[in-house]
Scaffold this active site. Structure first.
Site, PDB file in Angstrom:
ATOM      1  N   LYS A  22       0.641  -0.927   0.082  1.00 11.81           N
ATOM      2  CA  LYS A  22       0.176   0.157   0.149  1.00 11.81           C
ATOM      3  C   LYS A  22       0.771   0.983  -0.079  1.00 11.81           C
ATOM      4  O   LYS A  22       2.349   1.603   0.596  1.00 11.81           O
ATOM      5  CB  LYS A  22      -0.777   0.082   1.187  1.00 11.81           C
ATOM      6  CG  LYS A  22      -2.035   0.691   1.198  1.00 11.81           C
ATOM      7  CD  LYS A  22      -3.257   0.270   0.946  1.00 11.81           C
ATOM      8  CE  LYS A  22      -3.845   1.550   0.187  1.00 11.81           C
ATOM      9  NZ  LYS A  22      -5.528   0.335  -0.731  1.00 11.81           N
ATOM     10  N   ASP A  41      -6.823   4.069  -4.843  1.00 17.17           N
ATOM     11  CA  ASP A  41      -7.634   4.196  -3.307  1.00 17.17           C
ATOM     12  C   ASP A  41      -8.670   6.199  -3.186  1.00 17.17           C
ATOM     13  O   ASP A  41      -8.627   6.929  -4.227  1.00 17.17           O
ATOM     14  CB  ASP A  41      -6.685   3.651  -2.040  1.00 17.17           C
ATOM     15  CG  ASP A  41      -6.959   3.569  -0.870  1.00 17.17           C
ATOM     16  OD1 ASP A  41      -7.748   2.131  -0.567  1.00 17.17           O
ATOM     17  OD2 ASP A  41      -6.971   3.911   0.213  1.00 17.17           O
TER      18      ASP A  41
END
Ligand code: NDP
Length: 454
Positions: A130, A170
């Site tokens: 991430k 995201d």
């Protein structure tokens, strides 16, 4: 060493907190997984001996870097960027990039840790990662966003690659930002490879990637309902968020015969008792994606709807099913109790860790259908995995084929959770949190065992 020497959960969690001071989100995510995994591995010596959970909870690496850019007034601005590469035991690191002022190393470490289990659950070969930056795209011009994305990629390109680490979008990172970052990667490396997913259809993106997370969360909800002989027809749904995941979750609920009552953003929520139908959802998508507006504007457009401000959340609106699709820790223990008291029978998390640990325990104790994000929102990364396959093979699959693959993948995730989520004496009840944690853990752990100590 005997198994008993390793099995103290509270000591393990204390160690995680000590080694990661102040990283509360990360410790929370590890604790939620460890609660289930400790029980599963208590009689499996190898996992202890090789310290598998401890190793998964220590990212392979965390890269932090400076991102300088110039705003439209000529001011030099400095942000911090990160890429957390948590684990690549089963495939290249894979996970989104978040641009939001609340981004910290702790938030990204929690997301990368969760992503490792989620990607494992999909059955596709993807490790967990991430990234992001404490950059706020709200209120910035297109050119400012472009300059920021280019500067971010000017550092990130060293750490990613189609077989190394493949980021996606995201919060705060959609098609526009992916385009700017892909363009900069291509320019620096002179390579056209599938280094990012969520790309535009013109340059290697996959059909249904945009819809996949929200749709997938509803497919998962549907599988849970089917398991207990129910469906979505006529069910009242409360949805939080109003971004990519929330709007597509709402859309799929409407398509499957449910009625969506709410949407929200960080300022508050709207409640439309008449139901938020497809035309209204399209209006919200346009508001958010093109006009970059606020959800409060909905009530000026659609009579009969109300807006509750001050950052209020929609969980007190009575409903049959709830889909938290905003961000982490936006549904606490009290709100979970309110949902259960009002008769909510199913919760499917479109967002990552939207429910606090207290809230999770309320849902588990009440034995309602409760799908954690790592299972319910895995549709997005699944279609990202399919985008990687299409890029490698230099082909583009048809929408109907991809739709079918998404449905099959979500059903597969449901069934893997069911396989490991049974509760002694619980009848048909499935603890989906436990099922997701164990099924996700097992595949990664077994791959790590095969590699020895690395
Ligand atoms: P978007 O940026 O499209 O939307 C985010 C939404 O969450 C917005 O409505 C935003 O409101 C709201 N939000 C953000 N911060 C807060 C806050 N502090 N309080 C209340 N609401 C807030 O992001 P996505 O829809 O893509 O992501 C939503 C969630 O889904 C995240 O948890 C993400 O990690 C997860 N997810 C996303 C995937 C994807 O494919 N996009 C894949 C898997 C998970 P505001 O505009 O006011 O900030």
């Amino acid at each position: 060493m005997a198994v008993a020497d390793h099995v103290d959960l509270s000591k393990f969690i204390e160690g995680v907190k000590r080694r990661n001071p102040g990283q509360t989100e990360f410790a929370q995510a590890v604790q939620e997984v460890a609660e289930d995994v400790f029980d599963y591995i208590k009689d499996k010596e190898q996992y202890h001996e090789y310290q598998i959970l401890r190793r998964i909870a220590e990212p392979d690496r965390v890269v932090s870097f400076r991102v300088c850019w110039e705003d439209d007034k000529g001011n030099i601005r400095v942000q911090r960027g990160w890429r957390v590469q948590n684990n690549n035991a089963i495939g290249p690191y894979k996970g989104g990039i978040r641009f939001h002022p609340s981004v910290t190393e702790s938030v990204l470490k929690f997301l990368a840790f969760e992503q490792t289990f989620k990607n494992s659950l999909t059955s596709l070969p993807m490790g967990g990662g991430k990234g992001g930056a404490n950059f706020n795209p709200k209120g910035k011009s297109d050119h400012e966003v472009m300059r920021f994305c280019q500067s971010f990629m000017t550092e990130l390109y060293r750490h990613v690659g189609a077989d190394v680490d493949v980021p996606a979008g995201d919060i705060g990172v959609g098609g526009r930002e992916i385009g700017y970052m892909f363009g900069q990667y291509k320019r620096i490396t002179n390579q056209f490879t599938g280094v990012l997913t969520g790309k535009g259809l013109e340059y290697g993106g996959s059909l249904i990637r945009t819809e996949a997370t929200g749709y997938g969360a509803v497919y998962f909800l549907q599988s849970m309902l089917t398991h207990v002989g129910k469906d979505l027809v006529g069910k009242k749904a409360v949805v939080s968020g109003s971004g990519n995941v929330a709007t597509h979750a709402a859309e799929k609920i409407v398509q499957l015969g449910g009625k969506v009552l709410t949407l929200s953003d960080s300022e508050g929520f709207i409640h439309d008792p008449a139901g938020i139908d497809q035309a209204k959802i399209n209006w919200v998508k346009d508001l958010k994606n093109k006009r970059r507006g606020r959800i409060s504007e909905y009530v000026k457009e659609f009579k009969g709807a109300t807006f509750t401000g001050g950052g209020a959340r929609p969980w007190a609106v009575p409903c049959d099913v709830a889909l938290p699709c905003a961000t982490q820790n936006k549904l606490n223990g009290e709100e979970a109790k309110t949902l259960v008291k009002n008769g909510c029978i199913g919760v499917s998390e479109g967002a990552n860790m939207p429910t606090t640990l207290e809230g999770v325990h309320v849902f588990k104790d009440a034995k309602i259908l409760y799908a954690p994000g790592k299972a319910a929102n895995a549709g997005g990364v699944s279609v990202s995995g399919l985008e990687m396959s299409q890029n490698s093979a230099r082909i583009a699959w048809k929408e109907e084929d991809l739709q079918k693959m998404l449905v099959d993948i979500m059903k597969g995730i449901h069934d893997r959770c069911a396989e490991h989520g049974g509760v002694a004496g619980g009848g048909k009840y499935i603890d989906y949190v436990k099922g997701a944690n164990i099924a996700g853990f097992k595949k990664v752990a077994d791959a790590m065992l095969a590699f020895g100590v690395v």
